[in-house]
Enzyme design. Structure first.
Site, PDB file in Angstrom:
ATOM      1  N   LYS A 116       0.846  -1.208   0.000  1.00  0.00           N
ATOM      2  CA  LYS A 116       0.000   0.000   0.000  1.00  0.00           C
ATOM      3  C   LYS A 116       0.876   1.251   0.000  1.00  0.00           C
ATOM      4  O   LYS A 116       0.458   2.297  -0.508  1.00  0.00           O
ATOM      5  CB  LYS A 116      -0.996  -0.040   1.164  1.00  0.00           C
ATOM      6  CG  LYS A 116      -0.407  -0.019   2.575  1.00  0.00           C
ATOM      7  CD  LYS A 116      -0.181   1.361   3.115  1.00  0.00           C
ATOM      8  CE  LYS A 116       0.605   1.331   4.419  1.00  0.00           C
ATOM      9  NZ  LYS A 116       1.008   2.642   4.900  1.00  0.00           N
ATOM     10  N   THR A 121      -4.082   5.115   3.150  1.00  0.00           N
ATOM     11  CA  THR A 121      -2.812   5.698   2.732  1.00  0.00           C
ATOM     12  C   THR A 121      -2.900   6.331   1.349  1.00  0.00           C
ATOM     13  O   THR A 121      -2.190   7.289   1.052  1.00  0.00           O
ATOM     14  CB  THR A 121      -1.710   4.617   2.771  1.00  0.00           C
ATOM     15  OG1 THR A 121      -1.893   3.843   3.941  1.00  0.00           O
ATOM     16  CG2 THR A 121      -0.334   5.221   2.814  1.00  0.00           C
TER      17      THR A 121
HETATM   18  O1  LIG Z   1       2.620   7.863   6.490  1.00  0.00           O
HETATM   19  P1  LIG Z   1       2.713   6.551   5.788  1.00  0.00           P
HETATM   20  O2  LIG Z   1       2.478   6.663   4.328  1.00  0.00           O
HETATM   21  O3  LIG Z   1       3.990   5.832   6.141  1.00  0.00           O
HETATM   22  O4  LIG Z   1       1.525   5.646   6.350  1.00  0.00           O
HETATM   23  C1  LIG Z   1       1.421   5.440   7.711  1.00  0.00           C
HETATM   24  C2  LIG Z   1       0.687   4.174   8.042  1.00  0.00           C
HETATM   25  O5  LIG Z   1       1.303   3.073   7.471  1.00  0.00           O
HETATM   26  C3  LIG Z   1      -0.760   4.194   7.712  1.00  0.00           C
HETATM   27  O6  LIG Z   1      -1.396   3.043   8.161  1.00  0.00           O
END
Ligand SMILES: O=P(O)(O)OC[C@H](O)CO
Ligand SMILES: NC(=O)c1ccc[n+]([C@@H]2O[C@H](COP(=O)([O-])OP(=O)(O)OC[C@H]3O[C@@H](n4cnc5c(N)ncnc54)[C@H](O)[C@@H]3O)[C@@H](O)[C@H]2O)c1
Length: 672
Positions: free
Chosen positions: A212, A269
């Protein structure tokens, strides 16, 4: 009795199992480590937070705020920061490891000696290591000795540190091979505002969390160019298809993809500017727009791959390599990789996605046995329902857990539920079986096989209808398609060693306190590494994989192997004793040896391919054993050169032993 009970209740395992966690360690003082530390502290738990940077330690202890990574969020006084790992883990009943994936292996090399092996070790990192293509869990398994493995867990799901930091409602998944460990973590973390679901699909949860991030970069870029909400929704949907293909190919479960760790985290995300990955994509796109008057070179300089905290940046390379290795089509992830690692213009890469040849979604009724998985995943759940009305609502298909089986067997009812073994239809790509909701009929489905790992078909095992572990899981139609039309009746219970044996196993919902204590203590991986002659020198990853076989308690008197009958499994003794005996005359059994913890039985019939030459029976009150199907075992050890030689030695030893047993049977030994 009283003293052993008292001792047990003071053991770390018992304390944790009761949910009475008083002290934990959080290793990693970034945004997420700090947020999780604060969350745990909000439950009254003392949290010892290890941070790499002295400024973080000072900020947390002095100002009760992590002004470097989570500025503006007040922290509980129960969060105490330290720069010493030894100090952080001292007395901790659970340990949370929350550092970016690229640093985990090195960090473990330097700090492993401080880590307690007897408490849950929960990793919350999301990514895939570039060089080795390992997920955080796989890194932990590779880098830590076997005694740690049964306590490993991962936490994944939609969870922005900033939102957890201010106590906003959040739901995550905790996955562990050992369901009890996941339960312990659930108890420690859960609050009204923080829901934790447990699962056993560790690899699925981790891959979803890693993928993701890459997909969020694409969505951020699409938004950065102003491509609109339609485009973002398409990227998320097709991204989900890419995620499904890779996760399933790696043996993950469909239910994980549709759950919090999959769709949940993907949607979060890919659509929020709170995400560092989304923002990275957004910044890349907006920096490349002409109004920013930047040259391509300037943009590239601006985007420093090595300093980026967005895990998706490095993971995009790992995903590209993994997809290539496993022949999985992942065009969106490939586009992100090309932009970041090959310098392809970002707009060109996104446009290229639109220009791909148009494809028609195939109707499942046109699929035949032998067609490839890649074709199957193109089918939508609606289409599958439509094309297969006989199948009924998907929620009615109950299945649980994959297990490795031998081809050539019909499904058979076992212990009130049904165990089905793969029927050899000449397909080497794997099959799955599922029963209807009443568990009276079954049918075969095609499924992406874990054949890269074991080269064998798999099936799904339904548990006892009354068992607490039976649940109806809705399979995603995309990954579960019938091989043949119609259902087959599950034949009624028939006699035979396999059925009798399985019926005599004590199911998890009936395990008592003593059994749970045994489960937490017995480490099959170490037993196999240290105690099994056949496996000496065999790679730890292979032994680790073997240790995932079915672990069961069998009652006293259970016949694991019946002389003269077919046997398809090996047994590793974890606790208790087994007797090996041969028939000495009518009604007379002659015991030829006793087996205890660490010993393996069942090799001979596997090596010779004959029916069992002796019986193996549980003689202790119960035995805790690891059951390994011959086919799984042999496939796992293929290509291990030293094993062949040892197999020969074992064969010769057993033949000599059998000769002696034969002499006993003929009473010649007594005459000598
Ligand atoms: O800020 P990111 O893109 O690393 O996303 C944070 C977390 O993984 C969201 O679940
Ligand atoms: N931030 C979130 O909302 C969030 C949510 C869920 C999961 N995660 C995951 O948690 C992990 C940690 O992310 P974060 O947001 O806490 O970190 P962060 O980006 O806020 O901070 C970076 C962290 O990396 C550490 N670090 C830098 N170089 C290091 C090295 N050489 N060795 C060890 N550590 C080093 C820093 O000390 C700091 O703790 C990531 O895998 C991330 O995907 C983050």
């Amino acid at each position: 009795m009283t003293s052993s009970r008292a001792k047990l209740s003071m053991s770390p395992t018992a304390a944790t199992a009761a949910g009475a966690v008083r002290k934990v360690a959080v290793l990693g003082g970034g945004a997420f480590g700090t947020a999780m530390a604060n969350h745990l502290a909000s439950k009254g738990i003392i949290v010892q937070l290890w941070a790499r940077e002295e400024e973080v330690v000072q900020s947390v202890n002095g100002k009760h705020e992590n002004s470097i990574y989570l500025a503006g969020i007040p922290l509980s006084e129960k969060v105490v920061a330290t720069s010493s790992v030894a100090e952080a883990v001292n007395g901790a009943e659970q340990v949370y490891l929350i550092i970016p994936t690229p640093f985990i292996a090195k960090w473990l090399e330097q700090n492993q000696s401080f880590l307690p092996w007897w408490v849950p070790l929960v990793c919350c990192s999301k990514g895939i290591e570039q060089e080795s293509l390992r997920t955080p869990y796989e890194i932990l398994v590779d880098e830590l000795p076997g005694k740690y493995h049964s306590k490993l867990a991962v936490v994944s799901g939609p969870s922005f540190a900033k939102e957890i930091g201010v106590g906003l409602p959040t739901s995550v998944t905790c996955a562990a091979q050992d369901a009890e460990v996941a339960k312990q973590v659930q108890l420690a973390l859960a609050t009204k505002a923080f829901r934790v679901y447990t699962a056993t699909d560790v690899i699925g949860a981790e891959l979803c969390g890693a993928l993701k991030n890459v997909l969020a970069i694409a969505c951020g870029a699409s938004d950065g160019f102003g491509f609109g909400a339609n485009a973002r929704a398409a990227l998320i949907t097709r991204g989900l298809a890419e995620m499904t293909r890779l996760v399933v190919k790696k043996g993950g479960k469909a239910s994980t993809i549709t759950g919090l760790a999959g769709v949940g985290d993907l949607v979060l995300t890919c659509s929020s500017s709170l995400s560092r990955n989304y923002t990275t994509g957004h910044t890349m796109a907006s920096n490349s727009l002409p109004e920013h008057k930047r040259s391509k070179e300037e943009s590239a300089k601006n985007f420093n791959k090595d300093l980026a905290v967005a895990e998706g940046v490095k993971t995009s390379l790992a995903v590209h390599l993994l997809a290539e290795k496993l022949s999985v089509e992942m065009p969106i992830c490939a586009a992100v990789y090309e932009v970041i690692h090959k310098g392809v213009d970002i707009k060109t890469a996104l446009r290229k996605l639109q220009d791909r040849p148009l494809v028609s979604r195939k109707d499942m009724t046109t699929l035949n046995v032998g067609q490839s998985w890649d074709e199957l995943v193109e089918i939508s759940p609606e289409k599958a329902e439509e094309a297969d009305p006989d199948r009924g609502p998907r929620r009615e298909v109950a299945y649980q857990e994959a297990c490795f089986v031998e081809p050539g067997k019909e499904a058979q009812r076992v212990n009130g539920g049904a165990i089905a073994v793969a029927k050899n239809s000449g397909v080497l790509t794997g099959q799955t079986v599922a029963t209807d909701s009443r568990r009276e009929r079954y049918r075969w489905y095609r499924r992406s096989p874990p054949q890269d790992e074991v080269g064998l078909p798999i099936c799904l095992r339904c548990r006892n209808r009354k068992g607490s572990h039976l649940h109806a899981v809705a399979p995603v139609a995309e990954d579960l398609l019938p091989v043949e039309p119609g259902w087959r009746e599950i034949p009624s219970f028939s006699s035979g060693t396999l059925q009798a044996r399985e019926a005599a196993y004590i199911h998890e919902n009936n395990w008592n306190e003593h059994m749970w204590e045994i489960v937490s203590r017995v480490d099959f991986q170490s037993l196999m590494e240290e105690g099994c002659y056949l496996l000496k020198g065999v790679g730890r990853d292979i032994i680790h994989r073997l240790s995932f076989g079915q672990k069961v308690f069998a009652r006293k008197g259970t016949v694991l192997i019946q002389e003269g009958q077919e046997n398809s499994a090996l047994f590793v003794v974890g606790h208790g004793t087994l007797a090996v005996s041969v028939k000495g005359g009518p009604g007379e059994d002659v015991e030829i040896s006793t087996l205890g913890p660490g010993q393996v039985v069942g090799l001979y019939t596997m090596l010779k391919g004959t029916n069992a030459s002796a019986s193996v029976t549980v003689t202790s009150e119960f035995a805790y054993i690891l059951e390994l199907r011959h086919s799984h075992f042999q496939a796992s050890l293929e290509g291990e050169p030293s094993v062949k030689h040892r197999m020969q030695v074992i064969l010769e030893q057993r033949e000599a032993q059998n000769k002696a047993a034969e002499m006993v049977q003929k009473k010649t030994i007594r005459e000598v």
